[in-house]
Scaffold this active site. Structure first.
Site, PDB file in Angstrom:
ATOM      1  N   ASN A 203     -10.194  -7.140   8.026  1.00 36.14           N
ATOM      2  CA  ASN A 203      -9.341  -6.087   8.573  1.00 36.14           C
ATOM      3  C   ASN A 203      -9.071  -6.330  10.050  1.00 36.14           C
ATOM      4  OD1 ASN A 203      -7.945  -3.706   9.074  1.00 36.14           O
ATOM      5  ND2 ASN A 203      -9.345  -2.467   7.832  1.00 36.14           N
TER       6      ASN A 203
ATOM      7  N   GLU B  98     -14.714  -5.891   2.321  1.00 35.25           N
ATOM      8  CA  GLU B  98     -13.990  -5.890   3.593  1.00 35.25           C
ATOM      9  C   GLU B  98     -14.910  -6.169   4.777  1.00 35.25           C
ATOM     10  OE1 GLU B  98     -10.630  -3.126   4.521  1.00 35.25           O
ATOM     11  OE2 GLU B  98     -12.097  -2.312   5.937  1.00 35.25           O
TER      12      GLU B  98
ATOM     13  N   LYS C 157      -8.306   2.285  -2.486  1.00 41.60           N
ATOM     14  CA  LYS C 157      -8.837   2.183  -1.135  1.00 41.60           C
ATOM     15  C   LYS C 157      -9.390   3.535  -0.710  1.00 41.60           C
ATOM     16  CE  LYS C 157      -7.333   0.263   2.539  1.00 41.60           C
ATOM     17  NZ  LYS C 157      -6.469  -0.183   3.652  1.00 41.60           N
TER      18      LYS C 157
ATOM     19  N   LYS D 266       0.351   5.259   0.932  1.00 38.91           N
ATOM     20  CA  LYS D 266      -0.488   6.283   1.551  1.00 38.91           C
ATOM     21  C   LYS D 266       0.420   7.280   2.252  1.00 38.91           C
ATOM     22  CE  LYS D 266      -1.506   3.486   5.688  1.00 38.91           C
ATOM     23  NZ  LYS D 266      -2.590   2.852   6.472  1.00 38.91           N
TER      24      LYS D 266
ATOM     25  N   GLU E 121      -5.774  -7.989   6.276  1.00 34.63           N
ATOM     26  CA  GLU E 121      -5.436  -6.570   6.146  1.00 34.63           C
ATOM     27  C   GLU E 121      -5.021  -5.970   7.486  1.00 34.63           C
ATOM     28  OE1 GLU E 121      -8.578  -4.342   4.165  1.00 34.63           O
ATOM     29  OE2 GLU E 121      -9.472  -6.227   3.542  1.00 34.63           O
ATOM     30  N   SER E 122      -3.979  -5.155   7.450  1.00 30.85           N
ATOM     31  CA  SER E 122      -3.524  -4.306   8.560  1.00 30.85           C
ATOM     32  C   SER E 122      -2.719  -5.053   9.614  1.00 30.85           C
ATOM     33  CB  SER E 122      -4.692  -3.606   9.254  1.00 30.85           C
ATOM     34  OG  SER E 122      -5.419  -2.793   8.368  1.00 30.85           O
TER      35      SER E 122
ATOM     36  N   GLU F 260       0.807  -1.221   0.000  1.00 25.26           N
ATOM     37  CA  GLU F 260       0.000   0.000   0.000  1.00 25.26           C
ATOM     38  C   GLU F 260       0.841   1.273   0.000  1.00 25.26           C
ATOM     39  OE1 GLU F 260      -4.011   0.238   1.670  1.00 25.26           O
ATOM     40  OE2 GLU F 260      -3.023   1.279   3.328  1.00 25.26           O
TER      41      GLU F 260
END
Length: 271
Positions: A189, A168, A119, A59, A219-220, A57
């Site tokens: 997530n 998600e 996203k 960001k 995710e994350s 990702e």
């Protein structure tokens, strides 16, 4: 404060304001005229006995971590990720809390060959058309953010214009809702977007509930090789990784380490 609810209100107000600049019908026309999409699902699906895929990702910042990288060069990051072995690139485009822009998708698209995931907190059809018009191949839909009717309608719109939905899940009770979306990629997530609290191992507890014929993404919160190995054991196809890479001096080298890729004596990469 419910962060997710606040984001929904903010994004809806911002997105509706964009109608004065470009009409939704014009955005749809641009989306339908865009270059053919790349297959996000095929890129992140893990063949049997193959290693976990990584969606890397880009960001600028996040509410939980603050500024992550300055100067911020999304295209350069995307190119470095692809060279290091990323199967897809996630571009976070929300402007107010994450410092993103939908134009970042175009910048990354010009530099990479792998699929791109947009996203954002999608609450309006304009965002779907905007994603495809700027070169995204997939876009995130958060179950907790949408009604059943919205989810169905947005998935239909995405398929009409060639976008792959990444559905998600934030809670176990949302699994059945996600599974109703045929052929969608399903993500879980670890971060609770209502409180921004990190729930270590949450994705690993939910992903085994999702049939193996679906593409499954954790995710994350993934920052070490051991993290990815644990996720792989849960049956995941891919991990979405951002902050641990963005905080590294060399995001590309950090991704190689995460993938377990090292140079041999001749400088060639090996696992």
């Amino acid at each position: 404060m419910d962060f997710l609810a606040a984001m929904a209100r903010e994004r809806l107000e911002e997105v509706r304001g964009g109608e004065r600049r470009v009409s939704t019908s014009e955005l749809r026309r641009r989306a339908e005229a865009a270059e053919p999409p790349r297959s996000f699902g095929d890129a992140v699906r893990r063949p049997a006995d193959a290693p976990l895929r990584v969606i890397a990702e880009v960001k600028r910042s996040s509410p939980s971590a603050g500024a992550l990288r300055e100067p911020y060069d999304p295209a350069g990051l995307g190119a470095a990720y692809e060279e290091a072995g990323a199967s897809a690139i996630s571009v976070l485009t929300e402007p107010s809390r994450f410092g993103g822009a939908v134009e970042d998708v175009t910048r990354v698209r010009e530099r990479v060959r792998v699929p791109i995931l947009l996203k954002d907190f999608v609450v309006h059809e304009r965002q779907i058309f905007e994603a495809r018009a700027h070169g995204a191949d997939a876009a995130l839909l958060i179950v907790a953010l949408l009604s059943a009717v919205q989810l169905r309608d947005y998935v239909s719109l995405m398929r009409d214009i060639g976008l792959t939905p990444l559905i998600e899940i934030l809670e176990r009770r949302e699994v059945d809702v996600a599974l109703e979306v045929e052929e969608a990629v399903i993500g879980v997530n670890n971060r609770d977007l209502r409180t921004l609290a990190m729930r270590r191992g949450f994705a690993e507890s939910i992903l085994p509930l999702i049939p193996a014929d679906r593409v499954r993404v954790g995710e994350s919160g993934y920052g070490t090789r051991a993290d990815l190995e644990a996720l792989e054991r849960s049956g995941a196809d891919a991990a979405l990784v951002g902050e641990s890479l963005l905080r590294a001096a060399s995001p590309g080298e950090a991704l190689r380490a995460l993938l377990g890729v090292e140079p041999d004596r001749e400088g060639r990469l090996r696992t």
